[in-house]
Write an enzyme that holds these catalytic residues in place. Sequence first.
Site, PDB file in Angstrom:
ATOM      1  N   GLN A  30       0.812  -1.217   0.000  1.00 13.08           N
ATOM      2  CA  GLN A  30       0.000   0.000   0.000  1.00 13.08           C
ATOM      3  C   GLN A  30       0.847   1.270   0.000  1.00 13.08           C
ATOM      4  O   GLN A  30       2.000   1.257   0.408  1.00 13.08           O
ATOM      5  CB  GLN A  30      -0.924  -0.006   1.216  1.00 13.08           C
ATOM      6  CG  GLN A  30      -1.980  -1.090   1.114  1.00 13.08           C
ATOM      7  CD  GLN A  30      -2.602  -1.406   2.462  1.00 13.08           C
ATOM      8  OE1 GLN A  30      -1.916  -1.809   3.387  1.00 13.08           O
ATOM      9  NE2 GLN A  30      -3.900  -1.197   2.550  1.00 13.08           N
TER      10      GLN A  30
ATOM     11  N   GLY B  43       1.393 -26.937  48.698  1.00 12.65           N
ATOM     12  CA  GLY B  43       1.072 -27.221  47.298  1.00 12.65           C
ATOM     13  C   GLY B  43       2.024 -28.224  46.707  1.00 12.65           C
ATOM     14  O   GLY B  43       1.643 -29.075  45.911  1.00 12.65           O
TER      15      GLY B  43
ATOM     16  N   TYR C  21      13.687 -19.695  45.032  1.00 19.90           N
ATOM     17  CA  TYR C  21      13.359 -21.119  45.013  1.00 19.90           C
ATOM     18  C   TYR C  21      13.845 -21.760  43.712  1.00 19.90           C
ATOM     19  O   TYR C  21      14.511 -22.798  43.718  1.00 19.90           O
ATOM     20  CB  TYR C  21      11.849 -21.190  45.205  1.00 19.90           C
ATOM     21  CG  TYR C  21      11.139 -22.480  45.013  1.00 19.90           C
ATOM     22  CD1 TYR C  21      11.798 -23.683  44.878  1.00 19.90           C
ATOM     23  CD2 TYR C  21       9.751 -22.499  45.001  1.00 19.90           C
ATOM     24  CE1 TYR C  21      11.106 -24.848  44.715  1.00 19.90           C
ATOM     25  CE2 TYR C  21       9.051 -23.658  44.847  1.00 19.90           C
ATOM     26  CZ  TYR C  21       9.730 -24.837  44.698  1.00 19.90           C
ATOM     27  OH  TYR C  21       9.040 -25.985  44.536  1.00 19.90           O
TER      28      TYR C  21
ATOM     29  N   ASN D 228       2.223 -26.096  40.179  1.00 21.07           N
ATOM     30  CA  ASN D 228       3.339 -26.959  40.525  1.00 21.07           C
ATOM     31  C   ASN D 228       4.683 -26.268  40.400  1.00 21.07           C
ATOM     32  O   ASN D 228       5.561 -26.708  39.689  1.00 21.07           O
ATOM     33  CB  ASN D 228       3.284 -28.156  39.566  1.00 21.07           C
ATOM     34  CG  ASN D 228       3.480 -29.452  40.277  1.00 21.07           C
ATOM     35  OD1 ASN D 228       3.903 -29.477  41.417  1.00 21.07           O
ATOM     36  ND2 ASN D 228       3.201 -30.532  39.603  1.00 21.07           N
TER      37      ASN D 228
END
Lengths: 258, 556
Positions: free
Chosen positions: B152, B451, B338, B487
């Site tokens: 264009q 968990g 962690y 997890n």
Amino acid sequence: MVDYKPQYYPGGSKIAANRRKYIDPKYTLRKLRTISDDDLVRLMGHRVPGEAYKSVHPPLEELGEPACPIRELVEPTPGAKAGDRIRYIQFTDSVYFAPLTPYMRAWMGHMRYRGVDIGVLSGRVPLEARERDLEKVAKDLVETEIFDPARVGIRGATVHGHALRLDENGLMFDALRRFQYDKNKGEVVYVKDQVGVPLDRPIYVGKPIPEEELRRITSQFRVDGEPFRNDAELIQFVQRIHMLRTEAGFDPNKVKDI
Amino acid sequence: MSEEKKMFLEALRRKFKESPEEKQTKFYIYDGWKQSKRKREFVEAAQKIAKERTVPFYNPDLHLGGIPLGQRVLMPYRLSGTDIYCEGDDLHFINNAAMQQMWHDIRRTVIVGLDAAHTVLQKRLGKEVTPETVNHYLEVLNHALPGAAVVQEHMVETHPGLVSDSYVKVFTGDDELADEIDDRFLIDINKEFPAEHAAQLKAAIGKRIYQVCRMPTLVAMTCDGGTMSRWAAMQISMSMINAYKLMAGEAAVGEFAFAAKHAEVIEMGTLMPWRRARGPNEPGGIPLGYMADICQASRVKPDDPVWVALESISMAAVLYDQFWFGSYMSGGVGFTQYATCTYTDNILDDFCYYGAEYVKKKYGGFAKAKPSWDVINDVATEVTLYGLEQYERYPALMETHFGGSQRAAVVAAGAGVSVSLVTGHSTAGINGWYLSQLLHKEEMGRLGFYGYDCQDQCGSANSFSWRSDEGLPFNLRGVNYPNYALNVGHQSAYCGIVSAAHGGRGDAWTTNPLIKVAFADKDLKFDFTHPRLCFGKGALREFMPAGERDLIIPSH
């Protein structure tokens, strides 16, 4: 109904035997020290000694309960009857031969006490209960052989320490320094409550349990103590549980000879 | 493994003043946060900014009502497999440009097959497609993909200096066709891969030809993952119109768009369900096997599947644990501390190489034993006990992994990787992980956090399940798999379990050969052959990322 004899815990080692002993509610925990009711209340920090228990609902007698077969079967604890708040005590158990491990603390608590909610993490074990019930349970947990003043901590928050080396006095690390070793008395003394609020006067919780005694009463396997590797019965038990869970998850019909 | 060969000892000696075997130390004497060079820098910067903006800012003395971080040693970390030491803060992805670029390089990649478009051109439009027209098309698309006009009039465009990392390349399994492609556009499988791997890959890909589109990093930073294939599809369609002189808007052009957006597109990550709603190309939708294939370490050391697995583990730790769980899902900053356990201080390296030596000695090498209960029980138990015993022999090691979830992840990763290596089977590997978790819980009487324990205690039961509502072939699982959706700390190792199974077998890829080849590209900003080294460079502030905006902001 067939007679059921609880087995509590598998394994042929001394550690497994200790685990069975602590879980078995028929075994009476040896009392090693006396902490006054008021001092215990101060350590937990939920109310001022002598203050009435706060309640979250009217006594059950006044409340009027719906017809319910479970309510008929289960006798409410004194705290539940009175409508007490649910409060907590939380412990951190060092990896260095503390008497209990987190899972032991939970299993023991569930077998011995009613109306308790116990969580298990690697570095802390919260026990929640109605406040007056909690105070009764906490008495057992602090005054008996399962509490070593040096390697067990009463810690509501900032529990960091279970896996750290011990300090020069043999105490577990505590970032808030809630407890200290009084060299003159040879005892551990709490100067802050379980969430770290300074106490108006120190609370002595006794002498650290000697290392040899800790090794005798601990429920922790350690390679420099009694190694897990030597308890073939326990290892095989775990392997079998794992195999059964795996196969049953794949296809329950394939599991035979349980 | 003999004492002198333990891989983590050097790092432990550097992290702590005392011998790694020493059980006692001193605490509370380190002057809190002031012991850390990085935190001192943070404080200095924050004080300056607070003065300028007048709103209070970072102040570590607010920690715990006046008890600052650093009551114990704030230990440095060694990037495993390298000699680079850094502070923990340097491994937060906000502070590490290499980590950011790894994610951007993955997210901004879209693979689009060219064969459907070529079929439309030839059969429907009667156009000729030759190597020359393909080369011309690729030149046009390299102009258009970064954000330039091709059809264009009077269009706005992007500044090339801002999008210099955007380009398209192609690859094919057909050597003759590859020879005809301009080298500037070609990912040459023969050059990039060891001969044995190249042969496997070419056989899998065959005569098909695929484009690898890299959208600009700035687009990856400012838009979402779903943007990537749309951006690519628009520019591909426009470039087709230009290169093959088509009518803009004729019905056949819709076929190019359909092919580029749907039929021939391979996104790096799939859509997430509504409860974790994200578009494609977000970390949560990237399968473990894709991550293992995106890692290119196997091109460097194909005969060392342990090293390859460890490199892939580091990438998965950063993307799944630090980006996805640590920020997308939870918010906050805690997950970095962690997640670094699997790629720092050579600890997992030691456990995995111990397992590798064990299986080599006992089973005669990698992928030599069929998966069986005897093998899984033997290898997973041995490596788990070894790992736990190291923590107990070396208090400095226990203190390094001061959280139970860290120890559980690393010990089970060692067990899972070792079972993968000996069986060449990732499903056996993940089953070994779960056995390790159960053994760990009984040995220590503790494992991870709520968990963590929940999922690992029910994990045995879903490790062999492939029913669609309960499971997937392990390579295709990821953080979007129901039992893994919370997890944290697991997926890094899971990626390594996939990698080790295939590495042990000598496979060139784990899950998708197209993904493997797409990242065998030296022009990517992040070095996917050495991710841990690259993260280390990021920590040392020696990594130069893409997506800088200096061209359009005041000089500073």
